[in-house]
Design a protein around this motif. Structure first.
Motif, PDB file in Angstrom:
ATOM      1  N   UNK A  91       2.140   9.020  10.303  1.00  0.00           N
ATOM      2  CA  UNK A  91       1.872   8.581   8.929  1.00  0.00           C
ATOM      3  C   UNK A  91       0.463   8.909   8.444  1.00  0.00           C
ATOM      4  N   UNK A  95       3.434   2.114   8.711  1.00  0.00           N
ATOM      5  CA  UNK A  95       4.212   0.894   8.473  1.00  0.00           C
ATOM      6  C   UNK A  95       5.585   0.971   9.122  1.00  0.00           C
ATOM      7  N   UNK A  96       5.700   1.716  10.194  1.00  0.00           N
ATOM      8  CA  UNK A  96       6.965   1.754  10.917  1.00  0.00           C
ATOM      9  C   UNK A  96       7.003   0.662  11.979  1.00  0.00           C
ATOM     10  N   UNK A  97       8.144   0.035  12.131  1.00  0.00           N
ATOM     11  CA  UNK A  97       8.359  -0.942  13.197  1.00  0.00           C
ATOM     12  C   UNK A  97       9.366  -0.413  14.211  1.00  0.00           C
ATOM     13  N   UNK A  98       9.574   0.910  14.207  1.00  0.00           N
ATOM     14  CA  UNK A  98      10.655   1.499  15.005  1.00  0.00           C
ATOM     15  C   UNK A  98      10.159   1.973  16.363  1.00  0.00           C
ATOM     16  N   UNK A 151       0.341  -2.160   7.248  1.00  0.00           N
ATOM     17  CA  UNK A 151       0.612  -1.598   5.927  1.00  0.00           C
ATOM     18  C   UNK A 151      -0.252  -0.395   5.567  1.00  0.00           C
ATOM     19  N   UNK A 152      -1.262  -0.071   6.390  1.00  0.00           N
ATOM     20  CA  UNK A 152      -2.160   1.006   6.012  1.00  0.00           C
ATOM     21  C   UNK A 152      -1.871   2.304   6.740  1.00  0.00           C
ATOM     22  N   UNK A 160       0.820  -1.214   0.000  1.00  0.00           N
ATOM     23  CA  UNK A 160       0.000   0.000   0.000  1.00  0.00           C
ATOM     24  C   UNK A 160       0.854   1.264   0.000  1.00  0.00           C
ATOM     25  N   UNK A 161       2.081   1.164  -0.506  1.00  0.00           N
ATOM     26  CA  UNK A 161       2.962   2.340  -0.495  1.00  0.00           C
ATOM     27  C   UNK A 161       2.399   3.463  -1.367  1.00  0.00           C
ATOM     28  N   UNK A 185       2.663  -1.394  13.858  1.00  0.00           N
ATOM     29  CA  UNK A 185       3.180  -1.633  12.500  1.00  0.00           C
ATOM     30  C   UNK A 185       2.136  -2.357  11.635  1.00  0.00           C
TER      31      UNK A 185
END
Lengths: 388, 388
Positions: A277, A307-310, A303-304, A78-79, A301
């Motif tokens: 985001x 989408x950061x996992x940080x 995809x919509x 979904x970028x 985290x």
């Protein structure tokens, strides 16, 4: 199993009352791990010998992050939807439903590979405990296989059949709630520790939320709730009433919501990378902390919406945008997350704790907020094993 | 020297008119490097053979980032000052003067080790061209040794003796400007390509800026200016008049400033990680781009106002906070930076360009903004050499 001693730690964040300040800090410290547990912490000069010796050389050490909220079993990209949203351009996308369609079509192997890659990425960034939700299958079989795959990666699995009403139930939310509470719950309960509902206008209302979480509790799943992300609603109150471990998002809260959280064991889990985001307003961490609510930071985290996992970025945003002190943000990303998952073996480094240990290429944990975006992980141990 | 071919590139950002869209994108692409230069780009299926073959396996490739603004030769630790600023607590610190005092006291070896570590960190994050300023020495000898050390790490060295008036010249700005234009410039010119002035209330005024940059130009240094960071001022206009390669910060601009930039070759370099770390307002990239100004993104990595070296975060902030499209932000971080350093050999991947190449663990460059905070560098080549 061999014992490992880390000496020369500039600052050891223990999150226990023994040390200094709100993080239980010990300076010039050492830590011993044995049999997957923390065996000893104290001054570096008094460190006992061990089979393996690691010199931290002035780096700081903290408990591994506890990322208590993620949705990393999915398929699809979904970028371009993200780029369009940021540019204010229209984009013919179905939001969560886009991911649901792609996830249903994907093989187990594809879902497993994506999730395993993302969990490895989370571990490499210092998140040694990770929760994973279902919610992109939305059929009994697809929700159950999502949770099976999630369960291969973490014990913290959450049944989120009530993420959205899927297209085949358009106009029949009642029918979908019946499915969630019946066949879907029976298919999923063996694979889940937790149950969650997206309680929000456009998703599930208060009555549906209560019904689903009550049914899930009867099946042995402890409740959590998505609430207050897009507007005020009944989710926080219901979560507290039902003894939810955590209410997540908490951007839009009434004074009664804050009071209810403050008088409960329920954690408020804040997910600022989502606001980053989506350009939504950030939750008011200061208001919650000042009211005595236990706050966790997690990534969400997915995809919509983000989408950061940080976890490091979640900490930096907590400080920049939510007026948390650096200590509060680090505590929320470690001990706060552990409380949100009702885990007393992670999120701190007292002797007996799980040896989930994060060493930073930095002299103190302030650097997590001071150097946003910079990879600063020097080494990670999970259950006493050093990650490659 | 051996030739290397990268095949299987999902999206190759060339920043040249040959490809599609604003980034000159080529899909399903390959790239050949030979003798430190790009030798060929085109469809993966037509890629020529080479000594070494790298399979990008669906990853995207772009020109290495050009970080045209940093201050990474310094000593001392200001993390606690940062934490206090974020928490709104008073902190007895001297700002830049704190770093000046520590830098003057430090040995060459300490300064070299810190700078080399930070430049290696920048390279590892994909910044293959890095500019470094002096400005924490503020004596002829300390400025010259700063630039000597910087010059060991990059050809893009900038004399910033006019960073602040040092304490020994309190009340005698005139005397300090004379020193900068005289003995200090003579000591530094052999080691610098550029000259810069912090033109801002509390630092140097318009007349001083003009005097210093004119003297520096006579010594062979091309001007750049810090302007518009804290308020409107004459810096932008003077920079454009003197043919500065770039005016940096550009948060506070008059309409005349924007028009002057639009009618010039001077680049507006925006440094959003500084606003992230100071809670200052972000510059209005949209206004500048819509007026036809060439915009660059850089980090300004420094221990005081913002200690991030992450060009990926600068891109994400450009998109989140400054309303840049993802393409505009990626272009500003590559080709924009190259323009700000008047370099035509970097910032793009046309044949003949320097083989400074960044491969991401992502299928397209949107991911730089879509996954903020996540380390996504898969591989970096500088001058055709793969970094370890």
């Amino acid at each position: 199993m061999t014992a490992t001693v880390i000496t020369g730690i500039s600052v050891l964040v223990t999150n226990t009352p023994g040390g200094d300040g709100p993080l239980g800090e010990v300076t010039d410290a050492a830590l011993v791990m044995e049999d997957g547990r923390v065996a000893w912490t104290g001054p570096s000069a008094s460190a006992p010998a061990a089979d393996e010796h690691v010199d931290a050389a002035g780096r700081c050490v903290l408990p591994g992050f506890v990322d208590s909220h993620s949705h990393v079993v999915f398929a699809g990209d979904r970028s371009r939807e993200f780029a369009a949203r940021m540019a204010g351009r229209p984009y013919a996308a179905g939001g969560i439903r886009t991911t649901v369609a792609a996830t249903r079509e994907a093989s187990d192997e594809v879902l497993r590979a994506t999730a395993a890659r993302l969990v490895a990425e989370m571990h490499a960034q210092g998140s040694t405990t990770v929760e994973i939700k279902s919610g992109y299958g939305l059929t009994p079989a697809d929700e159950a296989r999502t949770l099976r795959i999630a369960g291969e990666l973490t014990p913290e699995t959450t049944f989120l059949g009530a993420h959205v009403v899927p297209p085949e139930f358009d106009g029949d939310a009642r029918g979908y709630v019946d499915l969630v509470c019946g066949e879907m719950l029976r298919a999923c309960a063996p694979y889940a520790r937790w149950a969650d509902v997206f309680c929000e206008r456009g998703a599930f209302d208060g009555e549906q939320t209560r019904e689903i979480l009550t049914a899930a509790a009867a099946a042995g799943l402890t409740p959590r709730v998505h609430a207050g992300q897009l507007g005020e609603g009944p989710g926080v109150r219901i979560g507290v009433e039902l003894g939810a471990a955590s209410v997540d998002h908490c951007t839009f809260l009434t004074d009664a919501d804050v009071a209810a959280l403050a008088g409960s064991e329920t954690v408020a889990t804040l997910l600022p990378t989502i606001e980053f985001s989506t350009r939504q307003p950030y939750p008011d961490a200061r208001r919650l902390i000042d009211a005595g609510v236990t706050v966790a930071l997690a990534t969400d985290c997915n995809p919509g919406s983000g989408y950061s996992s940080s976890m490091a970025l979640a900490i930096a945003l907590g400080v920049r945008e939510m007026r948390m002190t650096t200590e509060e943000a680090v505590r929320a990303a470690t001990l706060g997350g552990a409380r949100a998952l009702r885990r007393d073996d992670v999120g701190h480094l007292a002797p007996g704790a799980r040896a989930d240990v994060l060493m930073l290429d930095a002299p103190n944990p302030i650097y997590l907020a001071y150097r946003p975006g910079v990879p600063q992980v020097s080494a990670v141990w999970k259950d006493g094993h050093r990650l490659p």
